[in-house]
Design a protein around this motif. Structure first.
Motif, PDB file in Angstrom:
ATOM      1  N   TYR A   1       0.842  -1.202   0.000  1.00 20.37           N
ATOM      2  CA  TYR A   1       0.000   0.000   0.000  1.00 20.37           C
ATOM      3  C   TYR A   1       0.880   1.256   0.000  1.00 20.37           C
ATOM      4  O   TYR A   1       1.958   1.261   0.608  1.00 20.37           O
TER       5      TYR A   1
ATOM      6  N   TYR B   1      -6.455  -0.662  -7.442  1.00 20.13           N
ATOM      7  CA  TYR B   1      -6.456   0.640  -6.769  1.00 20.13           C
ATOM      8  C   TYR B   1      -5.161   1.403  -7.023  1.00 20.13           C
ATOM      9  O   TYR B   1      -5.172   2.590  -7.349  1.00 20.13           O
TER      10      TYR B   1
ATOM     11  N   LEU C   1      -6.531   7.078  -0.379  1.00 18.80           N
ATOM     12  CA  LEU C   1      -7.272   6.862   0.856  1.00 18.80           C
ATOM     13  C   LEU C   1      -6.340   6.454   1.995  1.00 18.80           C
ATOM     14  O   LEU C   1      -5.308   5.817   1.760  1.00 18.80           O
TER      15      LEU C   1
ATOM     16  N   TRP D   1      -9.278   2.231   3.197  1.00 20.79           N
ATOM     17  CA  TRP D   1      -9.268   1.374   2.002  1.00 20.79           C
ATOM     18  C   TRP D   1      -9.445  -0.099   2.363  1.00 20.79           C
ATOM     19  O   TRP D   1     -10.190  -0.822   1.706  1.00 20.79           O
TER      20      TRP D   1
ATOM     21  N   GLU E   1     -12.844  -1.152   2.572  1.00 20.65           N
ATOM     22  CA  GLU E   1     -13.651  -1.021   1.355  1.00 20.65           C
ATOM     23  C   GLU E   1     -13.002  -1.704   0.156  1.00 20.65           C
ATOM     24  O   GLU E   1     -13.339  -1.421  -0.987  1.00 20.65           O
ATOM     25  N   TRP E   2     -12.067  -2.614   0.418  1.00 23.00           N
ATOM     26  CA  TRP E   2     -11.263  -3.187  -0.668  1.00 23.00           C
ATOM     27  C   TRP E   2     -12.103  -3.868  -1.738  1.00 23.00           C
ATOM     28  O   TRP E   2     -11.730  -3.897  -2.915  1.00 23.00           O
TER      29      TRP E   2
ATOM     30  N   TRP F   1     -12.970  -2.403  -5.190  1.00 26.84           N
ATOM     31  CA  TRP F   1     -11.944  -2.277  -6.227  1.00 26.84           C
ATOM     32  C   TRP F   1     -11.663  -3.581  -6.962  1.00 26.84           C
ATOM     33  O   TRP F   1     -10.751  -3.633  -7.792  1.00 26.84           O
TER      34      TRP F   1
END
Length: 218
Positions: A145, A179, A191, A196, A199-200, A203
């Motif tokens: 990330y 993403y 984000l 994130w 809410e993965w 994507w």
């Protein structure tokens, strides 16, 4: 030789291109030993005798016993699924790594473990193994990330792990890749990781036209 009833040992592609432990945390001697141990597990029904001299001879290990023990210790520290009992070494879930048809227990662990471990303990070990796999996956994704927005790790893991199934593991990697490659990230609208990872799933099938972030989402 006749090519019938051949037992195949699978060497997953993820070992090389999605799991940096094998390529970057083991040296070449340890990598080769790991592969040979997979072979030996296949030859011994996943019960490699705890006999250093036997193993070294069987796989033609080129170094001395102290080097062998050091390499073995390193492998076991990096790959917890390679384990041991008082009498043997074995791979957890080894049944998933070969095509042999047998009556071996579903977990692919040695028969002596099946005899000695109560059912309740087996379930606890199973849950611990699942949680460990989930944590390893999360750590892998966390390290990919965008670094500047790696915030709220504990919250991120809690949100990420909620409802996560083993069958979801491959698509989590695809979702993060989607993403990272999105216009949002390329333009700097990134984000917080804690958001994130909750809410993965949004994507998984992302295309640039489907989702546009605004600063108020961040």
């Amino acid at each position: 030789m006749p090519y019938s009833n051949i037992v195949f040992i699978k060497l997953f592609l993820d070992l090389f291109d999605q799991d940096d432990r094998f390529l970057y945390q083991l040296n070449e001697s340890q990598q080769l030993l790991y592969v040979k141990l997979l072979y030996l597990a296949g030859r011994t029904d996943n019960e490699i005798p705890k006999n250093i001299k036997y193993i070294r001879h069987k796989i033609n290990y080129p170094h001395d016993e102290s080097c062998f023990l050091a390499d073995l210790k390193r492998i076991m520290s990096i790959f917890p699924k390679f384990n041991e009992t008082d009498n043997c070494y074995y791979f957890n879930k080894f049944n998933e790594l070969h095509n042999r048809i047998s009556k071996r227990n579903a977990k692919g662990t040695p028969k002596e473990l099946q005899r000695n471990v109560p059912e309740e303990e087996k379930e606890k070990e199973k849950e611990k193994e699942k949680e460990k796999e989930k944590e390893e996956l999360f750590t892998y994704l966390w390290n990919l990330y965008p670094k500047l927005r790696r915030q709220g790790r504990d919250v991120a893991y809690k949100r990420f792990s909620k409802g996560l199934k083993e069958k979801d593991y491959p698509i989590t990697k695809q979702a993060l890749n989607n993403y990272i490659e999105s216009d949002n990230v390329k333009k700097g609208f990134i984000l917080r990781a804690s958001k994130w990872f909750g809410e993965w799933r949004d994507w998984i099938d992302h295309t640039p036209e489907k989702k546009v972030a605004s600063r108020t989402d961040l």
